[in-house]
Design a protein around this motif. Structure first.
Motif, PDB file in Angstrom:
ATOM      1  N   TYR A 275       0.825  -1.210   0.000  1.00  0.00           N
ATOM      2  CA  TYR A 275       0.000   0.000   0.000  1.00  0.00           C
ATOM      3  C   TYR A 275       0.861   1.264   0.000  1.00  0.00           C
ATOM      4  CZ  TYR A 275      -1.985   4.034   2.283  1.00  0.00           C
ATOM      5  OH  TYR A 275      -2.293   5.322   2.601  1.00  0.00           O
ATOM      6  N   TYR A 276       1.855   1.302   0.875  1.00  0.00           N
ATOM      7  CA  TYR A 276       2.659   2.519   1.006  1.00  0.00           C
ATOM      8  C   TYR A 276       3.451   2.781  -0.280  1.00  0.00           C
ATOM      9  CZ  TYR A 276       5.421   6.183   3.154  1.00  0.00           C
ATOM     10  OH  TYR A 276       5.990   7.402   3.445  1.00  0.00           O
ATOM     11  N   ARG A 277       3.939   1.722  -0.911  1.00  0.00           N
ATOM     12  CA  ARG A 277       4.677   1.858  -2.174  1.00  0.00           C
ATOM     13  C   ARG A 277       3.745   2.406  -3.261  1.00  0.00           C
ATOM     14  NH1 ARG A 277       7.703  -2.951  -2.162  1.00  0.00           N
ATOM     15  NH2 ARG A 277       9.490  -1.774  -1.381  1.00  0.00           N
ATOM     16  N   LEU A 278       2.537   1.859  -3.355  1.00  0.00           N
ATOM     17  CA  LEU A 278       1.569   2.344  -4.346  1.00  0.00           C
ATOM     18  C   LEU A 278       1.196   3.796  -4.075  1.00  0.00           C
ATOM     19  CD1 LEU A 278      -0.818  -0.737  -4.620  1.00  0.00           C
ATOM     20  CD2 LEU A 278       0.736   0.092  -6.390  1.00  0.00           C
ATOM     21  N   TRP A 301      10.333   3.054  -7.303  1.00  0.00           N
ATOM     22  CA  TRP A 301       9.729   2.910  -5.977  1.00  0.00           C
ATOM     23  C   TRP A 301       9.729   1.460  -5.495  1.00  0.00           C
ATOM     24  CZ3 TRP A 301       8.979   6.740  -2.733  1.00  0.00           C
ATOM     25  CH2 TRP A 301       8.849   8.040  -3.245  1.00  0.00           C
ATOM     26  N   GLY A 302      10.491   0.595  -6.168  1.00  0.00           N
ATOM     27  CA  GLY A 302      10.660  -0.762  -5.649  1.00  0.00           C
ATOM     28  C   GLY A 302       9.686  -1.783  -6.176  1.00  0.00           C
ATOM     29  N   ILE A 303       8.937  -1.467  -7.247  1.00  0.00           N
ATOM     30  CA  ILE A 303       8.021  -2.442  -7.839  1.00  0.00           C
ATOM     31  C   ILE A 303       8.820  -3.423  -8.684  1.00  0.00           C
ATOM     32  CG2 ILE A 303       6.134  -2.777  -9.496  1.00  0.00           C
ATOM     33  CD1 ILE A 303       5.152  -1.644  -6.891  1.00  0.00           C
ATOM     34  N   ASN A 304       8.726  -4.701  -8.367  1.00  0.00           N
ATOM     35  CA  ASN A 304       9.453  -5.728  -9.102  1.00  0.00           C
ATOM     36  C   ASN A 304       8.543  -6.556 -10.004  1.00  0.00           C
ATOM     37  OD1 ASN A 304      11.979  -5.097  -7.867  1.00  0.00           O
ATOM     38  ND2 ASN A 304      11.323  -6.220  -6.035  1.00  0.00           N
ATOM     39  N   HIS A 305       7.262  -6.635  -9.660  1.00  0.00           N
ATOM     40  CA  HIS A 305       6.309  -7.441 -10.428  1.00  0.00           C
ATOM     41  C   HIS A 305       5.350  -6.500 -11.152  1.00  0.00           C
ATOM     42  CE1 HIS A 305       7.817 -10.973  -8.358  1.00  0.00           C
ATOM     43  NE2 HIS A 305       7.632 -10.349  -7.196  1.00  0.00           N
ATOM     44  N   LEU A 306       5.762  -6.096 -12.370  1.00  0.00           N
ATOM     45  CA  LEU A 306       4.974  -5.103 -13.114  1.00  0.00           C
ATOM     46  C   LEU A 306       3.633  -5.661 -13.574  1.00  0.00           C
ATOM     47  CD1 LEU A 306       7.888  -3.563 -15.197  1.00  0.00           C
ATOM     48  CD2 LEU A 306       6.674  -2.495 -13.289  1.00  0.00           C
ATOM     49  N   GLY A 307       3.532  -6.979 -13.710  1.00  0.00           N
ATOM     50  CA  GLY A 307       2.275  -7.568 -14.152  1.00  0.00           C
ATOM     51  C   GLY A 307       1.145  -7.314 -13.171  1.00  0.00           C
ATOM     52  N   ARG A 308       1.425  -7.359 -11.866  1.00  0.00           N
ATOM     53  CA  ARG A 308       0.386  -7.119 -10.843  1.00  0.00           C
ATOM     54  C   ARG A 308       0.218  -5.644 -10.520  1.00  0.00           C
ATOM     55  NH1 ARG A 308       2.953 -11.333  -7.672  1.00  0.00           N
ATOM     56  NH2 ARG A 308       3.493  -9.712  -6.153  1.00  0.00           N
ATOM     57  N   PHE A 309       1.213  -4.849 -10.870  1.00  0.00           N
ATOM     58  CA  PHE A 309       1.237  -3.460 -10.431  1.00  0.00           C
ATOM     59  C   PHE A 309      -0.006  -2.679 -10.861  1.00  0.00           C
ATOM     60  CE2 PHE A 309       2.418   0.856 -12.050  1.00  0.00           C
ATOM     61  CZ  PHE A 309       2.335   1.508 -10.833  1.00  0.00           C
ATOM     62  N   SER A 310      -0.339  -2.695 -12.163  1.00  0.00           N
ATOM     63  CA  SER A 310      -1.471  -1.910 -12.659  1.00  0.00           C
ATOM     64  C   SER A 310      -2.782  -2.336 -12.016  1.00  0.00           C
ATOM     65  CB  SER A 310      -1.571  -2.006 -14.181  1.00  0.00           C
ATOM     66  OG  SER A 310      -0.478  -1.371 -14.797  1.00  0.00           O
ATOM     67  N   LEU A 311      -2.951  -3.651 -11.842  1.00  0.00           N
ATOM     68  CA  LEU A 311      -4.182  -4.163 -11.228  1.00  0.00           C
ATOM     69  C   LEU A 311      -4.302  -3.701  -9.777  1.00  0.00           C
ATOM     70  CD1 LEU A 311      -6.694  -5.951 -11.318  1.00  0.00           C
ATOM     71  CD2 LEU A 311      -5.236  -7.904 -10.711  1.00  0.00           C
ATOM     72  N   GLU A 312      -3.227  -3.829  -8.999  1.00  0.00           N
ATOM     73  CA  GLU A 312      -3.254  -3.411  -7.597  1.00  0.00           C
ATOM     74  C   GLU A 312      -3.438  -1.902  -7.481  1.00  0.00           C
ATOM     75  OE1 GLU A 312       0.380  -4.949  -6.038  1.00  0.00           O
ATOM     76  OE2 GLU A 312      -0.449  -6.956  -5.657  1.00  0.00           O
ATOM     77  N   LYS A 314      -5.034   0.084  -9.599  1.00  0.00           N
ATOM     78  CA  LYS A 314      -6.435   0.439  -9.890  1.00  0.00           C
ATOM     79  C   LYS A 314      -7.357   0.020  -8.759  1.00  0.00           C
ATOM     80  CE  LYS A 314      -9.793   0.619 -13.597  1.00  0.00           C
ATOM     81  NZ  LYS A 314     -10.031   0.413 -15.044  1.00  0.00           N
ATOM     82  N   GLN A 315      -7.082  -1.116  -8.144  1.00  0.00           N
ATOM     83  CA  GLN A 315      -7.894  -1.539  -7.002  1.00  0.00           C
ATOM     84  C   GLN A 315      -7.780  -0.556  -5.846  1.00  0.00           C
ATOM     85  OE1 GLN A 315      -6.298  -5.477  -6.359  1.00  0.00           O
ATOM     86  NE2 GLN A 315      -7.880  -6.475  -7.596  1.00  0.00           N
ATOM     87  N   GLN A 316      -6.586   0.014  -5.657  1.00  0.00           N
ATOM     88  CA  GLN A 316      -6.350   0.927  -4.546  1.00  0.00           C
ATOM     89  C   GLN A 316      -6.932   2.314  -4.799  1.00  0.00           C
ATOM     90  OE1 GLN A 316      -4.653   0.141  -1.498  1.00  0.00           O
ATOM     91  NE2 GLN A 316      -5.641   2.060  -0.976  1.00  0.00           N
ATOM     92  N   PHE A 317      -6.775   2.845  -6.034  1.00  0.00           N
ATOM     93  CA  PHE A 317      -7.111   4.248  -6.292  1.00  0.00           C
ATOM     94  C   PHE A 317      -8.266   4.456  -7.269  1.00  0.00           C
ATOM     95  CE2 PHE A 317      -2.475   4.055  -5.385  1.00  0.00           C
ATOM     96  CZ  PHE A 317      -2.517   4.676  -4.141  1.00  0.00           C
ATOM     97  N   GLY A 318      -8.810   3.384  -7.804  1.00  0.00           N
ATOM     98  CA  GLY A 318      -9.972   3.506  -8.679  1.00  0.00           C
ATOM     99  C   GLY A 318      -9.658   3.995 -10.075  1.00  0.00           C
ATOM    100  N   GLU A 319      -8.386   4.016 -10.460  1.00  0.00           N
ATOM    101  CA  GLU A 319      -7.990   4.432 -11.804  1.00  0.00           C
ATOM    102  C   GLU A 319      -6.633   3.825 -12.121  1.00  0.00           C
ATOM    103  OE1 GLU A 319      -8.131   8.630 -11.092  1.00  0.00           O
ATOM    104  OE2 GLU A 319      -5.977   8.772 -10.729  1.00  0.00           O
ATOM    105  N   SER A 320      -6.308   3.713 -13.408  1.00  0.00           N
ATOM    106  CA  SER A 320      -5.021   3.158 -13.806  1.00  0.00           C
ATOM    107  C   SER A 320      -3.928   4.212 -13.669  1.00  0.00           C
ATOM    108  CB  SER A 320      -5.091   2.681 -15.257  1.00  0.00           C
ATOM    109  OG  SER A 320      -5.223   3.794 -16.135  1.00  0.00           O
ATOM    110  N   PRO A 321      -2.649   3.811 -13.627  1.00  0.00           N
ATOM    111  CA  PRO A 321      -1.560   4.798 -13.577  1.00  0.00           C
ATOM    112  C   PRO A 321      -1.608   5.782 -14.735  1.00  0.00           C
ATOM    113  CG  PRO A 321      -0.723   2.597 -13.095  1.00  0.00           C
ATOM    114  CD  PRO A 321      -2.131   2.423 -13.526  1.00  0.00           C
ATOM    115  N   SER A 322      -1.928   5.297 -15.944  1.00  0.00           N
ATOM    116  CA  SER A 322      -1.995   6.206 -17.099  1.00  0.00           C
ATOM    117  C   SER A 322      -3.126   7.212 -16.942  1.00  0.00           C
ATOM    118  CB  SER A 322      -2.166   5.407 -18.390  1.00  0.00           C
ATOM    119  OG  SER A 322      -3.347   4.616 -18.358  1.00  0.00           O
TER     120      SER A 322
END
Length: 340
Positions: A275-278, A301-312, A314-322
């Motif tokens: 959570y804190y990293r996101l 920021w220490g993200i190693n698994h880019l495949g899960r990153f976008s999904l997590e 969007k789940q946290q903030f209700g929108e994609s990084p883009s």
């Protein structure tokens, strides 16, 4: 209130008799809305003279005629907005409730609030807007855990609350220091973010809201070993953090530390790190001014698994990084129309 360019980053100036141009300025400093002209005879005499400091915009707002400001039923505002009229008393209507803003009792509304404000042509408002990401990240830092629901303030900032009076004094001090006999302008570029956080943190400590009891009770009750673990996470979030690191830093067993995370923060230590990293990534993307490489920022920021990153994300903030970047770029482009 006088604003010092050394503290504040950019000047925002708009003066118009055109309703469309006024709406563009209000979209920048408030968000989606409708401005209703109550008298088609007298001309609009709109002006906003203000400054921006990161996620905070403050200035003087005048409509110059009788209008109603109305939020959109399907779109939220982008900011928490504070109105402290120097002249007049804007009347807020929210469902069956009504309340007035005055110089002694300012009003604060949340981005998701649905209301309309009746504003007299003679009204002159001191106006402050604070971005939703800035308030949320400051509060989550303050209480040391993710927010489970939006921040909802009590609407009236009572002049009888000595902390609110102190907050206005703090705001006045920060924004008028140039009148003082000493000068520390050479330090301002390095300190602007600190001023921004101090103003927002002190507001959260002063004005009652739905997390006030958490601030009062939770942090002071946290055991020192948990505070040590959280401090380590916050300062090393760019790196890979494992449970063994937290066990060593906290000085207690993995089981005891895990129980503290779940009892005090309602999440596991690994969930809190994610959570804190996101949150750090979201805060950076919310402030970008042009298109950025999302992968590079995530890895920084220490993200190693880019495949899960976008999904997590969007789940946290209700929108994609883009989508976060797109909103930030559009807001910056709109802002350029008014920067003097």
């Amino acid at each position: 209130m006088n604003y010092s360019p050394a503290i504040l980053n950019q000047s925002i100036q708009s003066s118009t008799q055109c309703l469309h141009t006024a709406n563009q300025c209000l979209n920048q400093i408030i968000g989606p809305h409708e401005l209703i002209d109550l008298s088609h005879i007298e001309p609009l005499n709109f002006s906003f003279q203000g400054e921006q400091m990161g996620g905070i915009i403050m200035g003087e707002l005048i409509y110059g005629k009788d209008v109603i400001f109305k939020t959109q039923p399907t779109s939220d505002m982008h900011f928490y907005c504070i109105t402290r009229p120097k002249v007049g008393k804007p009347k807020f209507r929210q469902d069956i409730n009504t309340f007035e803003a005055s110089y002694g009792n300012a009003a604060i509304v949340s981005p998701f609030d649905k209301f309309e404000i009746e504003i007299d042509r003679t009204c002159i408002q001191s106006f402050i807007s604070i971005s939703k990401p800035l308030l949320e990240t400051t509060l989550s830092d303050l209480i040391g855990r993710p927010l489970h629901e939006p921040i909802e303030f009590e609407h009236i900032m009572s002049g009888d609350n000595e902390k609110i009076s102190a907050w206005w004094n703090l705001l006045e001090y920060f924004t008028s220091y140039s009148k003082l006999s000493f000068n520390f302008e050479c330090l301002m570029n390095d300190l602007k973010n600190d001023f921004e956080k101090i103003l927002v943190k002190s507001l959260l400590l002063s004005q009652p809201h739905n997390y006030s009891h958490v601030i009062q009770n939770q942090y002071n009750a946290d055991p020192e070993y948990l505070k040590r673990a959280l401090n380590y996470i916050h300062h090393n979030i760019h790196q890979n953090i494992c449970n063994e690191d937290l066990e060593r830093i906290s000085g207690v067993s993995k089981q005891k530390l895990s129980k503290a995370f779940r009892d005090r923060l309602q999440v596991s230590s690994n969930s809190y790190i994610r959570y804190y990293r996101l949150k750090c990534i979201y805060q950076e993307l919310s402030l970008v001014r042009d298109k950025k490489n999302i992968t590079n920022i995530a890895m920084k920021w220490g993200i190693n698994h880019l495949g899960r990153f976008s999904l997590e994300y969007k789940q946290q903030f209700g929108e994609s990084p883009s989508e976060t970047i797109r909103k930030s770029v559009i807001q910056n482009q709109t802002q350029q129309l008014y920067i003097s």
